[in-house]
Design an enzyme around this catalytic site. Structure first.
Site, PDB file in Angstrom:
ATOM      1  N   ALA A 178      -4.277   8.436   3.224  1.00 31.32           N
ATOM      2  CA  ALA A 178      -2.754   8.070   2.465  1.00 31.32           C
ATOM      3  C   ALA A 178      -1.535   9.013   2.684  1.00 31.32           C
ATOM      4  O   ALA A 178      -0.518   8.519   2.844  1.00 31.32           O
ATOM      5  CB  ALA A 178      -3.496   8.269   0.807  1.00 31.32           C
ATOM      6  N   ASP A 192      -2.091   2.084   8.448  1.00 32.24           N
ATOM      7  CA  ASP A 192      -3.481   1.911   9.356  1.00 32.24           C
ATOM      8  C   ASP A 192      -3.246   0.828  10.592  1.00 32.24           C
ATOM      9  O   ASP A 192      -3.943   0.598  11.267  1.00 32.24           O
ATOM     10  CB  ASP A 192      -4.362   1.209   8.374  1.00 32.24           C
ATOM     11  CG  ASP A 192      -5.109   2.206   7.347  1.00 32.24           C
ATOM     12  OD1 ASP A 192      -4.934   3.575   7.734  1.00 32.24           O
ATOM     13  OD2 ASP A 192      -5.345   1.975   6.270  1.00 32.24           O
ATOM     14  N   VAL A 218       0.841 -13.544   4.126  1.00 34.25           N
ATOM     15  CA  VAL A 218       1.588 -13.339   5.563  1.00 34.25           C
ATOM     16  C   VAL A 218       0.752 -13.751   6.473  1.00 34.25           C
ATOM     17  O   VAL A 218      -0.363 -13.243   6.788  1.00 34.25           O
ATOM     18  CB  VAL A 218       2.254 -11.908   5.954  1.00 34.25           C
ATOM     19  CG1 VAL A 218       2.879 -11.826   7.032  1.00 34.25           C
ATOM     20  CG2 VAL A 218       3.415 -11.197   4.838  1.00 34.25           C
ATOM     21  N   GLU A 270     -19.138   9.414   0.993  1.00 38.93           N
ATOM     22  CA  GLU A 270     -18.959   9.538  -0.655  1.00 38.93           C
ATOM     23  C   GLU A 270     -19.804   8.395  -1.492  1.00 38.93           C
ATOM     24  O   GLU A 270     -20.199   8.737  -2.574  1.00 38.93           O
ATOM     25  CB  GLU A 270     -17.558   9.243  -0.688  1.00 38.93           C
ATOM     26  CG  GLU A 270     -16.773  10.426  -0.259  1.00 38.93           C
ATOM     27  CD  GLU A 270     -15.210  10.234  -0.279  1.00 38.93           C
ATOM     28  OE1 GLU A 270     -14.586  11.224  -0.181  1.00 38.93           O
ATOM     29  OE2 GLU A 270     -14.789   8.949  -0.157  1.00 38.93           O
ATOM     30  N   GLY A 325       0.877  -1.074  -0.055  1.00 45.96           N
ATOM     31  CA  GLY A 325       0.009  -0.034  -0.176  1.00 45.96           C
ATOM     32  C   GLY A 325       0.896   1.223   0.069  1.00 45.96           C
ATOM     33  O   GLY A 325       2.095   1.191  -0.275  1.00 45.96           O
ATOM     34  N   PHE A 326       0.307   2.316   0.241  1.00 46.56           N
ATOM     35  CA  PHE A 326       0.945   3.588   0.468  1.00 46.56           C
ATOM     36  C   PHE A 326       2.152   3.599   1.327  1.00 46.56           C
ATOM     37  O   PHE A 326       3.557   3.811   0.727  1.00 46.56           O
ATOM     38  CB  PHE A 326      -0.009   4.743   0.945  1.00 46.56           C
ATOM     39  CG  PHE A 326      -0.855   5.179  -0.332  1.00 46.56           C
ATOM     40  CD1 PHE A 326      -0.607   5.763  -1.171  1.00 46.56           C
ATOM     41  CD2 PHE A 326      -2.244   4.926   0.055  1.00 46.56           C
ATOM     42  CE1 PHE A 326      -1.513   6.247  -2.248  1.00 46.56           C
ATOM     43  CE2 PHE A 326      -3.049   5.326  -0.991  1.00 46.56           C
ATOM     44  CZ  PHE A 326      -2.729   5.946  -2.268  1.00 46.56           C
ATOM     45  N   GLY A 327       2.028   3.271   2.589  1.00 53.99           N
ATOM     46  CA  GLY A 327       3.276   3.197   3.341  1.00 53.99           C
ATOM     47  C   GLY A 327       4.226   2.122   3.010  1.00 53.99           C
ATOM     48  O   GLY A 327       5.429   2.567   2.919  1.00 53.99           O
TER      49      GLY A 327
END
Length: 445
Positions: free
Chosen positions: A316, A301, A81, A172, A17-19
């Protein structure tokens, strides 16, 4: 003379992901071996996932292969994992294990049904592309099935959509469904009026978007109401099944229920042997490390990080900043230098409600709403999309949707529902059943 590659410190990053992605990118030129492990082969821009679910964007516009983003200098493994053996410095996989010298854990979060996991099969969550395509199929099929339904009660159930949770994702989704029914599909059917679809947004606390100020929350509520969304706050769901949603003794008959009420940290956290918060997130040290360990970092997260008395949001930009900072601290640790505490710089958060409407806060101080907030939201999301092609494709789709009230990804994929044929010849076909037949795939525009 440079060190042999196989003798360099091995850095394993869990999650693309982003991280995880930005941590890996920050280490590309460093004297380390980097391995990224993810159960998907793609990086997903989750903030726009609801637009795939509501047929504005296609999956390829918000996802890119991890290998293509990181290049040949980084090893990428497609694997599940199952846990981490911290003392043994091993990552446990469903089909093996992987040793490391330093570890960055960025496995994110999943849906939380607050102890009612049995609701998951009836209330669709939104975390992956598969989730988004499932919701898109469910929503578009509901209108197709309603077009053929002759029973007004069942037709009403098909055209009732319930979203549980009025945080950014729920708001949204509700606004986007309002636009679909009131504008996109308004003239596409002969036997039904899509604008009469009932869209309910349920929230357990007293207002929508509770992370924002009361004035912004109220503006968001008013914008939703204008789109035909029925907003109900201080409302707690007590049961969900295939027939709909229950609020105490009240039953809301609905064939489409979307869950946006809560998230739980990845179960990987439970294998680390450290203190977790109520959502299962790791209470990390100021340097983003696992308490008592300088070789294990937890970000995104999965990390519970307190700044100025409040946890930083699971968005994000926070994950990106943490990924970069963890990479810098990791290199400092390998070089024997002191690591620095993390500090989140909040540039702003936004929630879009509909065409040209949004609410948001920039730099924790400047509130905006309406068209100006929508433009800011658009700019922020284009900024974080990875790849020129993705930015261009999304911009063109947004322009098309904005100017023409159309959605370019209105495809129903997967098996056709089984049709119920009447016993008497000559009678019209009734509505499709819920059970699917694998006979053939449908692609309906």
């Amino acid at each position: 003379m440079t060190a042999r590659h196989d003798t360099l410190p091995h850095v394993v990053i869990l999650g693309g992901g982003f991280g995880g992605l930005y941590a890996a990118r920050s280490l590309r030129k460093a004297p380390v071996r980097v391995t990224v492990v993810d159960r998907q082969n793609h990086h997903l821009f989750q903030p726009l996932l609801y637009q795939v679910a509501t047929a504005t964007l296609s999956p390829g516009e918000i996802a890119s292969p991890i290998r293509g983003l990181l290049g040949r200098d980084t090893t990428v493994l497609l694997a599940e994992v199952t846990g981490v053996d911290v003392p043994g410095k091993r990552v446990l996989l469903a089909d093996g294990e992987l040793s490391y010298d330093s570890l960055i854990i960025a496995t994110g979060a999943t849906h939380s049904y607050f102890g009612h996991d049995e609701w998951a099969k009836h209330a669709l969550g939104l975390k992956t592309i598969d989730d988004a395509l499932h919701i898109r199929r469910k929503v578009l099929l509901a209108f197709e099935m309603a077009e053929r339904e002759t029973d007004p009660v069942r037709r009403r159930e098909l055209l009732t959509f319930v979203i549980i949770g009025a945080g950014p994702t729920g708001v949204e989704m509700a606004g986007s469904l309002g636009e679909i029914s009131r504008h996109t599909l308004a003239r596409d059917f002969h036997n039904i009026d899509p604008s009469q679809a009932r869209i309910l947004l349920l929230e357990g606390v007293q207002r929508v978007l509770p992370v924002y100020s009361e004035p912004l929350s109220e503006k968001a509520r008013q914008a939703l109401v204008k789109l035909g969304v029925e907003v109900r706050t201080n409302t707690r769901v007590t049961h969900i099944d295939e027939t709909g949603v229950f609020i105490g003794e009240e039953r809301i008959a609905a064939r489409t229920v979307i869950w946006a009420a809560g998230v739980a940290a990845s179960p990987v956290a439970r294998s680390l042997g450290v203190e977790l918060d109520r959502a299962g997130r790791v209470k990390v040290a100021p340097e983003l490390t696992l308490p008592g360990r300088s070789d294990v970092f937890v970000i995104g997260d999965l990390a519970h990080f307190i700044q100025d008395g409040n946890p930083i949001p699971g968005v994000a930009p926070a994950a990106i900043q943490q990924g970069k900072h963890a990479a810098r601290n990791l290199l400092s640790h390998l070089e024997g230098k002191p690591m620095k505490p993390f500090r989140y710089w909040d540039r702003g958060t936004y929630a879009v409600i509909g065409r040209g409407k949004a609410v948001g806060v920039a730099f924790q101080r400047f509130e905006s709403s309406g068209f100006s907030a929508w433009l800011a939201w658009l700019a922020v999301h284009l900024l974080f999309l990875i790849g020129f092609r993705s930015k261009l494709a999304v911009l063109l789709d947004w322009a098309y949707a904005f100017l023409a009230f159309k959605r370019s990804a209105r495809l129903i994929t997967g098996p056709l529902p089984e049709l119920v044929r009447p016993e008497k010849a000559g009678e019209p076909l009734t509505a499709p059943r819920e059970t699917a037949s694998p006979a053939r795939d449908a692609v309906l525009g």
